[in-house]
Design a protein around this motif. Sequence first.
Motif, PDB file in Angstrom:
ATOM      1  N   SER A 131       0.830  -1.208   0.000  1.00  0.00           N
ATOM      2  CA  SER A 131       0.000   0.000   0.000  1.00  0.00           C
ATOM      3  C   SER A 131       0.863   1.256   0.000  1.00  0.00           C
ATOM      4  N   TYR A 132       2.011   1.216   0.655  1.00  0.00           N
ATOM      5  CA  TYR A 132       2.928   2.360   0.651  1.00  0.00           C
ATOM      6  C   TYR A 132       3.455   2.640  -0.755  1.00  0.00           C
ATOM      7  N   LYS A 182       0.686   4.125  -2.904  1.00  0.00           N
ATOM      8  CA  LYS A 182       0.449   5.540  -2.614  1.00  0.00           C
ATOM      9  C   LYS A 182       1.470   6.436  -3.317  1.00  0.00           C
TER      10      LYS A 182
END
Length: 129
Positions: free
Chosen positions: A123-124, A127
């Motif tokens: 998810s990092y 993003k």
Amino acid sequence: LVSRLLMAALFSFVGLVECTRVLRGELHQPPDGHDVLWPKIIELLLVLPFTLGFKTRLVSQLLAISLLLEALTAWPFWLEQLRDVPTLFHSIHSKDHFATNVAVAGGMLLLKQHGGGRYTLDSYIKKKD
């Protein structure tokens, strides 16, 4: 995150304890699935990316495959019930390990389907894109 960390702690603990015991030459009598190292080594290799949430879907699938293969090859309780060597207790013990491996593999497949959640490297990275 918490469930992923708990599962990673379990994989790490079991893998390290079992590998250390087998490498010291402390094998079970009669020999059983506890003495099979290849699944523990695979799980130890996959535990770091699993903990960090890196390629969570792929790593979860690989862990599920490893667990299912271990269940089928290291814990064949159906064969032990046909032999005279192991006791009935040992066959039940193998069946418990077989069922545990299949259940944890099912959890890994659920994680593969739903992803690792918000607190993962996946998810990092997403993003940042």
